[in-house]
Design a protein around this motif. Structure first.
Motif, PDB file in Angstrom:
ATOM      1  N   LEU A  65     -33.962 -38.923   7.412  1.00 15.20           N
ATOM      2  CA  LEU A  65     -33.567 -37.575   7.826  1.00 15.20           C
ATOM      3  C   LEU A  65     -33.646 -36.565   6.690  1.00 15.20           C
ATOM      4  N   PHE A  66     -33.331 -36.984   5.475  1.00 15.88           N
ATOM      5  CA  PHE A  66     -33.383 -36.110   4.303  1.00 15.88           C
ATOM      6  C   PHE A  66     -34.211 -36.795   3.227  1.00 15.88           C
ATOM      7  N   LYS A  67     -35.420 -36.315   3.020  1.00 10.27           N
ATOM      8  CA  LYS A  67     -36.334 -36.951   2.075  1.00 10.27           C
ATOM      9  C   LYS A  67     -35.878 -36.789   0.626  1.00 10.27           C
ATOM     10  N   LYS A  68     -35.285 -35.647   0.308  1.00  6.04           N
ATOM     11  CA  LYS A  68     -34.882 -35.384  -1.075  1.00  6.04           C
ATOM     12  C   LYS A  68     -33.485 -35.932  -1.344  1.00  6.04           C
ATOM     13  N   ALA A  95     -11.199 -49.651   7.287  1.00 10.22           N
ATOM     14  CA  ALA A  95     -12.488 -49.592   6.612  1.00 10.22           C
ATOM     15  C   ALA A  95     -13.352 -48.726   7.518  1.00 10.22           C
ATOM     16  N   ILE A  96     -13.898 -47.651   6.972  1.00 11.62           N
ATOM     17  CA  ILE A  96     -14.666 -46.703   7.781  1.00 11.62           C
ATOM     18  C   ILE A  96     -16.005 -46.429   7.117  1.00 11.62           C
ATOM     19  N   MET A  97     -17.060 -46.428   7.921  1.00 16.39           N
ATOM     20  CA  MET A  97     -18.380 -46.028   7.450  1.00 16.39           C
ATOM     21  C   MET A  97     -18.773 -44.771   8.215  1.00 16.39           C
ATOM     22  N   PHE A  98     -18.999 -43.681   7.486  1.00 16.38           N
ATOM     23  CA  PHE A  98     -19.449 -42.439   8.088  1.00 16.38           C
ATOM     24  C   PHE A  98     -20.965 -42.375   7.941  1.00 16.38           C
ATOM     25  N   ILE A  99     -21.664 -42.180   9.065  1.00 18.14           N
ATOM     26  CA  ILE A  99     -23.122 -42.101   9.053  1.00 18.14           C
ATOM     27  C   ILE A  99     -23.531 -40.734   9.590  1.00 18.14           C
ATOM     28  N   TYR A 100     -24.293 -40.018   8.796  1.00 21.78           N
ATOM     29  CA  TYR A 100     -24.759 -38.685   9.196  1.00 21.78           C
ATOM     30  C   TYR A 100     -25.982 -38.870  10.092  1.00 21.78           C
ATOM     31  N   ILE A 101     -25.954 -38.315  11.298  1.00 23.88           N
ATOM     32  CA  ILE A 101     -27.013 -38.594  12.269  1.00 23.88           C
ATOM     33  C   ILE A 101     -27.882 -37.379  12.604  1.00 23.88           C
ATOM     34  N   SER A 102     -27.663 -36.254  11.956  1.00 24.74           N
ATOM     35  CA  SER A 102     -28.447 -35.062  12.235  1.00 24.74           C
ATOM     36  C   SER A 102     -29.492 -34.862  11.146  1.00 24.74           C
ATOM     37  N   GLY A 103     -30.606 -34.278  11.506  1.00 27.42           N
ATOM     38  CA  GLY A 103     -31.650 -33.974  10.533  1.00 27.42           C
ATOM     39  C   GLY A 103     -31.436 -32.641   9.852  1.00 27.42           C
ATOM     40  N   LYS A 104     -30.443 -31.888  10.298  1.00 27.97           N
ATOM     41  CA  LYS A 104     -30.157 -30.570   9.718  1.00 27.97           C
ATOM     42  C   LYS A 104     -28.886 -30.646   8.882  1.00 27.97           C
ATOM     43  N   GLU A 105     -28.886 -29.920   7.794  1.00 28.63           N
ATOM     44  CA  GLU A 105     -27.702 -29.871   6.946  1.00 28.63           C
ATOM     45  C   GLU A 105     -26.701 -28.882   7.533  1.00 28.63           C
ATOM     46  N   MET A 106     -25.472 -29.325   7.727  1.00 27.22           N
ATOM     47  CA  MET A 106     -24.413 -28.488   8.296  1.00 27.22           C
ATOM     48  C   MET A 106     -23.526 -27.946   7.178  1.00 27.22           C
ATOM     49  N   ASP A 107     -22.797 -26.879   7.483  1.00 30.08           N
ATOM     50  CA  ASP A 107     -21.882 -26.341   6.492  1.00 30.08           C
ATOM     51  C   ASP A 107     -20.588 -27.168   6.464  1.00 30.08           C
ATOM     52  N   PHE A 108     -19.776 -26.938   5.443  1.00 33.37           N
ATOM     53  CA  PHE A 108     -18.567 -27.740   5.238  1.00 33.37           C
ATOM     54  C   PHE A 108     -17.595 -27.635   6.402  1.00 33.37           C
ATOM     55  N   ASN A 109     -17.431 -26.461   6.971  1.00 27.48           N
ATOM     56  CA  ASN A 109     -16.471 -26.279   8.069  1.00 27.48           C
ATOM     57  C   ASN A 109     -16.824 -27.144   9.275  1.00 27.48           C
ATOM     58  N   LYS A 110     -18.093 -27.208   9.619  1.00 29.13           N
ATOM     59  CA  LYS A 110     -18.534 -28.033  10.749  1.00 29.13           C
ATOM     60  C   LYS A 110     -18.294 -29.520  10.455  1.00 29.13           C
ATOM     61  N   ILE A 111     -18.624 -29.936   9.237  1.00 31.80           N
ATOM     62  CA  ILE A 111     -18.431 -31.332   8.854  1.00 31.80           C
ATOM     63  C   ILE A 111     -16.947 -31.682   8.847  1.00 31.80           C
TER      64      ILE A 111
END
Length: 128
Positions: A65-68, A95-111
């Motif tokens: 999702l994020f090449k860089k 024990a929690i694993m958070f996985i980011y599933i969007s290809g777009k970067e969101m701002d801090f408030n949304k996250i």
């Protein structure tokens, strides 16, 4: 945001080394036996821990999702910060694993809203 943080002691807002999910056995057990919730753009997989252990979290942002690496690391940093500020919502240890599933970067408030929603779901349904 500072209003809700006043009631919490400063020691509960740390994200220390012992809070990082690093054990390969625990990660494998988490993916085999854990339950999951989604709150776009984040998916959380969780597993209750013993009372003696502290909560541990891991964060994953797929390279697909994020090449860089710079972009992946920024998203991971935002997720960890949102968790750090809201970890007091969990009464038990997980024990929690958070996985980011969007290809777009969101701002801090949304996250942060997504993390709060996921932590509330985990706390509500993790009682069994």
């Amino acid at each position: 945001m500072e209003e809700k943080l006043e009631n919490i002691t400063a020691s509960k807002l740390f994200f220390r080394k012992k809070s990082k999910l690093k054990s390969i056995k625990l990660i494998e057990k988490l993916f085999k036996e854990g339950k999951s919730y989604k709150s776009y753009p984040i998916k959380a997989i969780y597993l209750p821990l013993d009372e003696l252990e502290t909560s541990k979290i891991g964060v994953s942002v797929p390279k697909k999702l994020f090449k860089k690496a710079v972009d992946r690391n920024r998203v991971k940093r935002l997720i960890r910060e949102a968790y750090r500020l809201n970890q007091f919502k969990l009464k038990k240890n997980y024990a929690i694993m958070f996985i980011y599933i969007s290809g777009k970067e969101m701002d801090f408030n949304k996250i942060e809203k997504c993390i709060i929603q996921l932590l509330n779901q985990i706390e509500e349904n993790g009682k069994d």
